[in-house]
Design an enzyme around this catalytic site. Structure first.
Site, short mmCIF file in Angstrom:
data_model
loop_
_atom_site.label_atom_id
_atom_site.label_comp_id
_atom_site.label_asym_id
_atom_site.label_seq_id
_atom_site.Cartn_x
_atom_site.Cartn_y
_atom_site.Cartn_z
N LYS A 15 0.82 -1.21 0.00
CA LYS A 15 0.00 0.00 0.00
C LYS A 15 0.86 1.27 0.00
CE LYS A 15 -2.03 -1.13 3.85
NZ LYS A 15 -1.26 -2.38 4.10
N ARG A 90 -9.18 0.94 9.24
CA ARG A 90 -8.80 -0.43 9.60
C ARG A 90 -9.88 -1.13 10.40
NH1 ARG A 90 -2.81 0.60 9.17
NH2 ARG A 90 -1.69 -1.31 9.62
N ARG A 129 11.76 -5.51 4.71
CA ARG A 129 11.45 -4.10 4.41
C ARG A 129 12.43 -3.13 5.07
NH1 ARG A 129 5.50 -1.96 5.44
NH2 ARG A 129 5.88 -2.54 7.59
N ARG A 162 11.84 -0.63 10.55
CA ARG A 162 10.88 -0.13 11.52
C ARG A 162 10.92 -0.96 12.80
NH1 ARG A 162 5.37 0.53 8.22
NH2 ARG A 162 4.61 -0.39 10.15
N ARG A 173 0.62 -8.29 13.65
CA ARG A 173 -0.05 -7.34 12.76
C ARG A 173 -0.85 -8.06 11.69
NH1 ARG A 173 4.93 -4.26 11.67
NH2 ARG A 173 4.04 -3.80 9.65
#
Ligand code: ADP
Ligand code: AMP
Length: 218
Positions: A15, A90, A129, A162, A173
């Site tokens: 996203k 969400r 990531r 992160r 998550r």
């Protein structure tokens, strides 16, 4: 005419990657609630302190905090022509609240592209990531590496991982997504707004499919 796009998809579906590209091409601002929380952490705000424990454990930040932050963001004039929501809404309550916020200006969500990626691949995406602390662009050490290892192609900043990209938090998550966010797919399908896109294609191909879906909704 204003156009409001909600990008749906699990954590790691792409996203943020796509929202940044759409922002550049279509001139619409990206509203990423995750990025807004991270900005609040950096600036050590009260909202940041309230949200931090939830983000660090992979849980959703309570709707009241999230909605207050989005309401403020939507007051900025750059959203008058529309926006690309990334990571928001969400929950069904957030989706209802977004509808009410947009309706205040006679607007609505126009299209909801759903970037579909299989659960196992989501984990691999999150595990590799790397994020730029300056512009927020994301890279992947295998699937989308920067030209120079560890450095952002655009501004030369040193990339970081992160804090909520630890193995346990990533798993949580993804669980939270299936428990609390996936029901929104039916919510938007019921409104005739959902368009499924194959998120396992190349970044460029996903972008092309998204661009078409958004153009058709204009
Ligand atoms: P989200 O915002 O949905 O959590 P990101 O945009 O941060 O997802 O992407 C998660 C990771 O997957 C990043 O490392 C990114 O570089 C990588 N990625 C995104 N889209 C693709 C794609 N189509 N193919 C391969 N890797 C991708
Ligand atoms: P993201 O950057 O979208 O991966 O979001 C990172 C984290 O921020 C999530 O795991 C949540 O803790 C929090 N978060 C982001 N957006 C929302 C939202 N719309 N509602 C509640 N929590 C959110």
């Amino acid at each position: 005419m204003a156009i409001y796009v909600v990008l749906m998809g699990g954590p790691g579906a792409g996203k943020g990657t796509q929202a940044k590209k759409l922002q550049k091409q279509m001139g619409l601002p990206q509203i990423s609630t995750g990025d807004l929380f991270r900005e609040n952490f950096k600036n050590e705000t009260k909202l940041g302190r309230q949200a931090r424990p939830y983000v660090d454990s992979g849980e959703l930040v309570p709707d009241e905090i999230t909605l207050g932050m989005v309401g403020e963001r939507l007051k900025r004039p750059d959203t008058e022509g529309g926006a690309i929501f990334d990571g928001f809404p969400r929950t069904i309550a957030q989706a209802d609240a977004l509808e009410a916020l947009l309706a205040e200006n006679g607007e609505r969500v126009n299209v909801v592209p759903y970037i579909h990626v299989d659960k196992d691949l989501l984990l691999k995406r999150l595990a590799g990531r790397w994020t730029c602390p300056v512009c927020g662009r994301v890279y992947h050490d295998l699937f989308n590496p920067p030209q120079k290892p560890g450095v952002c192609d655009v501004d030369g900043a040193k990339l970081y991982q992160r804090e909520d990209d630890t193995m346990d938090t990533q798993r949580r998550r993804i669980e939270v997504y299936f428990e609390q966010t996936a029901p929104l797919l039916d919510y938007y399908r019921g409104k005739g707004l959902l368009i499924q896109i194959d998120g396992e294609q190349s970044i460029e191909q996903v972008f092309e499919d998204l661009r078409k879906a958004i153009e058709e909704a204009r």
